[in-house]
Design a protein around this motif. Structure first.
Motif, PDB file in Angstrom:
ATOM      1  N   HIS A  96      66.447  -2.511 -12.155  1.00 36.44           N
ATOM      2  CA  HIS A  96      66.881  -2.863 -11.018  1.00 36.44           C
ATOM      3  C   HIS A  96      65.660  -3.123 -10.590  1.00 36.44           C
ATOM      4  CE1 HIS A  96      71.715  -2.252 -11.016  1.00 36.44           C
ATOM      5  NE2 HIS A  96      71.452  -2.387  -9.852  1.00 36.44           N
ATOM      6  N   ASN A  97      64.745  -2.877 -11.154  1.00 32.59           N
ATOM      7  CA  ASN A  97      63.558  -3.640 -11.366  1.00 32.59           C
ATOM      8  C   ASN A  97      62.772  -2.783 -10.210  1.00 32.59           C
ATOM      9  OD1 ASN A  97      63.075  -5.624 -13.383  1.00 32.59           O
ATOM     10  ND2 ASN A  97      64.088  -7.127 -11.516  1.00 32.59           N
ATOM     11  N   MET A  98      62.657  -1.549 -10.297  1.00 34.75           N
ATOM     12  CA  MET A  98      61.913  -0.731  -9.711  1.00 34.75           C
ATOM     13  C   MET A  98      60.818  -0.316 -10.882  1.00 34.75           C
ATOM     14  SD  MET A  98      63.352   0.538  -7.424  1.00 34.75           S
ATOM     15  CE  MET A  98      65.296  -0.165  -6.146  1.00 34.75           C
ATOM     16  N   HIS A  99      59.771  -0.170  -9.778  1.00 36.66           N
ATOM     17  CA  HIS A  99      58.090   0.307 -10.049  1.00 36.66           C
ATOM     18  C   HIS A  99      57.975   1.649 -11.191  1.00 36.66           C
ATOM     19  CE1 HIS A  99      54.591  -0.905 -11.111  1.00 36.66           C
ATOM     20  NE2 HIS A  99      53.101  -1.150  -9.736  1.00 36.66           N
ATOM     21  N   VAL A 100      58.369   1.770 -12.028  1.00 37.62           N
ATOM     22  CA  VAL A 100      58.483   3.389 -12.303  1.00 37.62           C
ATOM     23  C   VAL A 100      57.266   3.483 -13.564  1.00 37.62           C
ATOM     24  CG1 VAL A 100      59.284   5.125 -13.758  1.00 37.62           C
ATOM     25  CG2 VAL A 100      60.729   3.570 -12.277  1.00 37.62           C
ATOM     26  N   VAL A 101      55.822   3.771 -12.830  1.00 41.46           N
ATOM     27  CA  VAL A 101      54.551   4.083 -13.788  1.00 41.46           C
ATOM     28  C   VAL A 101      54.740   4.956 -14.607  1.00 41.46           C
ATOM     29  CG1 VAL A 101      54.159   2.589 -10.938  1.00 41.46           C
ATOM     30  CG2 VAL A 101      53.312   5.702 -11.597  1.00 41.46           C
ATOM     31  N   ALA A 102      54.882   5.898 -14.417  1.00 49.10           N
ATOM     32  CA  ALA A 102      54.910   6.596 -15.692  1.00 49.10           C
ATOM     33  C   ALA A 102      56.499   7.842 -15.860  1.00 49.10           C
ATOM     34  CB  ALA A 102      54.002   7.884 -15.316  1.00 49.10           C
ATOM     35  N   VAL A 103      56.654   8.283 -16.825  1.00 50.34           N
ATOM     36  CA  VAL A 103      57.595   9.131 -16.927  1.00 50.34           C
ATOM     37  C   VAL A 103      57.171  10.381 -17.570  1.00 50.34           C
ATOM     38  CG1 VAL A 103      59.704   9.570 -19.308  1.00 50.34           C
ATOM     39  CG2 VAL A 103      59.581   7.757 -17.122  1.00 50.34           C
ATOM     40  N   ILE A 104      57.368  12.092 -16.847  1.00 48.75           N
ATOM     41  CA  ILE A 104      57.142  13.223 -17.142  1.00 48.75           C
ATOM     42  C   ILE A 104      58.549  13.149 -17.919  1.00 48.75           C
ATOM     43  CG2 ILE A 104      55.956  14.860 -16.591  1.00 48.75           C
ATOM     44  CD1 ILE A 104      54.344  13.045 -15.614  1.00 48.75           C
ATOM     45  N   THR A 105      58.306  13.587 -19.369  1.00 50.75           N
ATOM     46  CA  THR A 105      59.348  14.862 -20.223  1.00 50.75           C
ATOM     47  C   THR A 105      58.847  15.979 -20.086  1.00 50.75           C
ATOM     48  OG1 THR A 105      61.365  14.818 -21.145  1.00 50.75           O
ATOM     49  CG2 THR A 105      59.114  13.225 -22.170  1.00 50.75           C
ATOM     50  N   GLN A 121      53.926  14.573 -21.672  1.00 49.65           N
ATOM     51  CA  GLN A 121      54.737  15.626 -22.130  1.00 49.65           C
ATOM     52  C   GLN A 121      53.703  16.835 -22.147  1.00 49.65           C
ATOM     53  OE1 GLN A 121      55.427  13.292 -26.163  1.00 49.65           O
ATOM     54  NE2 GLN A 121      57.130  14.336 -25.948  1.00 49.65           N
ATOM     55  N   PRO A 122      53.579  17.397 -20.269  1.00 51.39           N
ATOM     56  CA  PRO A 122      52.816  18.581 -20.290  1.00 51.39           C
ATOM     57  C   PRO A 122      53.490  19.617 -20.796  1.00 51.39           C
ATOM     58  CG  PRO A 122      53.725  17.868 -18.059  1.00 51.39           C
ATOM     59  CD  PRO A 122      54.019  16.395 -19.498  1.00 51.39           C
ATOM     60  N   THR A 123      52.749  20.699 -21.625  1.00 47.71           N
ATOM     61  CA  THR A 123      53.422  21.858 -21.233  1.00 47.71           C
ATOM     62  C   THR A 123      53.045  23.093 -20.893  1.00 47.71           C
ATOM     63  OG1 THR A 123      51.250  22.695 -22.544  1.00 47.71           O
ATOM     64  CG2 THR A 123      52.768  22.218 -24.230  1.00 47.71           C
ATOM     65  N   ASN A 124      52.110  22.849 -19.280  1.00 44.76           N
ATOM     66  CA  ASN A 124      51.874  23.572 -18.161  1.00 44.76           C
ATOM     67  C   ASN A 124      51.342  22.524 -17.129  1.00 44.76           C
ATOM     68  OD1 ASN A 124      50.507  25.199 -16.543  1.00 44.76           O
ATOM     69  ND2 ASN A 124      48.497  25.928 -17.447  1.00 44.76           N
ATOM     70  N   LEU A 125      52.568  22.779 -16.237  1.00 44.08           N
ATOM     71  CA  LEU A 125      52.455  22.145 -15.155  1.00 44.08           C
ATOM     72  C   LEU A 125      51.332  22.329 -14.365  1.00 44.08           C
ATOM     73  CD1 LEU A 125      56.734  21.262 -14.500  1.00 44.08           C
ATOM     74  CD2 LEU A 125      55.240  20.061 -15.235  1.00 44.08           C
ATOM     75  N   LYS A 126      50.646  23.069 -14.108  1.00 42.75           N
ATOM     76  CA  LYS A 126      49.462  23.319 -13.658  1.00 42.75           C
ATOM     77  C   LYS A 126      48.762  23.427 -13.705  1.00 42.75           C
ATOM     78  CE  LYS A 126      52.002  26.739 -10.470  1.00 42.75           C
ATOM     79  NZ  LYS A 126      52.137  28.257 -10.260  1.00 42.75           N
ATOM     80  N   ALA A 127      48.017  22.196 -15.564  1.00 43.89           N
ATOM     81  CA  ALA A 127      47.122  22.398 -15.964  1.00 43.89           C
ATOM     82  C   ALA A 127      45.932  21.468 -15.140  1.00 43.89           C
ATOM     83  CB  ALA A 127      47.657  21.983 -17.389  1.00 43.89           C
ATOM     84  N   ALA A 150      67.148  16.601 -14.016  1.00 43.63           N
ATOM     85  CA  ALA A 150      67.732  17.905 -15.425  1.00 43.63           C
ATOM     86  C   ALA A 150      66.363  17.622 -15.710  1.00 43.63           C
ATOM     87  CB  ALA A 150      68.420  16.999 -16.308  1.00 43.63           C
ATOM     88  N   PHE A 151      64.977  18.107 -14.963  1.00 45.06           N
ATOM     89  CA  PHE A 151      63.733  19.214 -15.785  1.00 45.06           C
ATOM     90  C   PHE A 151      63.241  20.344 -15.259  1.00 45.06           C
ATOM     91  CE2 PHE A 151      58.607  18.375 -15.243  1.00 45.06           C
ATOM     92  CZ  PHE A 151      58.644  17.512 -16.665  1.00 45.06           C
ATOM     93  N   ARG A 152      62.834  20.297 -15.417  1.00 44.50           N
ATOM     94  CA  ARG A 152      62.482  22.185 -14.836  1.00 44.50           C
ATOM     95  C   ARG A 152      61.761  22.022 -13.601  1.00 44.50           C
ATOM     96  NH1 ARG A 152      57.883  21.083 -19.186  1.00 44.50           N
ATOM     97  NH2 ARG A 152      56.214  21.878 -18.605  1.00 44.50           N
ATOM     98  N   MET A 153      61.802  23.699 -13.348  1.00 43.13           N
ATOM     99  CA  MET A 153      60.780  23.706 -12.198  1.00 43.13           C
ATOM    100  C   MET A 153      59.949  23.138 -11.695  1.00 43.13           C
ATOM    101  SD  MET A 153      62.649  26.416  -9.955  1.00 43.13           S
ATOM    102  CE  MET A 153      60.834  27.242  -9.119  1.00 43.13           C
TER     103      MET A 153
END
Length: 309
Positions: free
Chosen positions: A29-38, A68-74, A93-96
């Protein structure tokens, strides 16, 4: 009068197959997804081959940058995230997430949860709804805040649970329905046309993470409870029981009318050809599909052709 026609810049966060339709419906639907975090790629299976998450495969197909970060606070990850200047973050369905991440975009961060919140907060809402014999569940989008699965609700949609559903069939339907709800939520946020409803306080049914020991069948329960338990864990991670000292996964059972001749719950009967029956608290259950350790999942009659108890 000037209208803001700038599309909302979105960062999408998710890992398993469940999140893929939500990402792809936005892109279609042409939404502007600039990046994916997984999640990071990880070795899997016997050969320990490195496998990347389903969401990454999808993002790569659509040429979207993947982090693809291992540490989300880095600090370096947070810097990268800031540079995308996203208006909105979506979590499926990601993580805290730490507050420093979910609080970053001006329009907030919303999550898709596979239940009718506040019911079934937690890691395994699809399984627990079936295990508890619910007749309906659904999907909810809500804004993230400190306590997990407690933020204000944006939209909810119901989904019936059919008598013959298992976790697998319900998962498929909620995955599709959830993706449509994610699109609807983004469209509403983009148009500024939505109101949120705070979740009620107080006790609610929970959906804690499921461990192998959680999955052991308790034959001293009633037949209907056992049937719901088995279908709520099928096909994954699967209920199990011990037969003759060996562990068997059980994928499908049915309640059968049968006389009781003094057997106790957990005792079993078989003709070693067609059937395997277990005594429950209030009757009998037929095990219809099972899987011995390290072998294939089979209908019980097929299993008994090559094996006896």
């Amino acid at each position: 009068m000037m209208h803001n026609t700038q599309p909302v810049k979105i960062i999408f966060m998710g890992t398993p197959e469940f999140a893929v339709p939500s990402l792809e419906i936005l892109l279609h639907h042409n939404m502007h997804v600039v990046a994916v975090i997984t999640a990071p790629d990880k070795p899997q299976g016997r050969g320990q081959k490195i496998v990347c998450p389903p969401v990454k495969e999808s993002a790569v197909r659509f040429n979207i940058p993947v982090l693809q970060p291992t540490n989300l606070k880095a600090p370096d990850f947070l810097d990268q995230l800031k540079r995308y200047e996203a208006d909105l973050q979506i979590v499926v369905a990601f993580r805290m997430l730490p507050e420093v991440v979910w609080n970053m975009p001006p329009l907030g961060t919303f999550n898709l949860h596979a239940s009718l919140l506040p019911l079934y907060r937690g890691a395994a809402p699809i399984n627990w709804a079936i295990i508890n014999g619910e007749k309906e569940t659904g999907v909810t989008t809500f804004f993230l805040k400190h306590d997990i699965d407690t933020g204000s609700i944006i939209f909810q949609e119901k989904e019936p649970i059919h008598d013959d559903d298992d976790a697998g069939t319900l998962y498929e339907r909620l995955m599709a329905r959830g993706s449509r709800l994610v699109l609807r939520t983004v469209q509403a946020i983009q148009g500024g046309k939505y109101e949120t409803v705070p979740q009620p306080e107080g006790a609610t049914k929970h959906a804690p993470k499921i461990f192998k020991e959680t999955c052991a069948i308790k034959w001293d329960q009633g037949g209907e409870d056992i049937r719901n338990f088995v279908r709520g864990l099928s096909p994954y991670p699967a209920a199990w029981t011990m037969i003759g000292g060996k562990t068997f996964k059980v994928f499908k059972v049915s309640i059968i009318p049968k006389e009781n001749n003094g057997q106790k719950p957990g005792e079993w009967l078989t003709d070693n050809k067609k059937y395997l029956y277990f005594k429950t608290r209030d009757g009998w259950i037929s095990v219809d599909e099972l899987q011995p350790e390290g072998k294939k999942r089979l209908p019980v009659a097929e299993f008994l052709r090559g094996n006896t108890f």
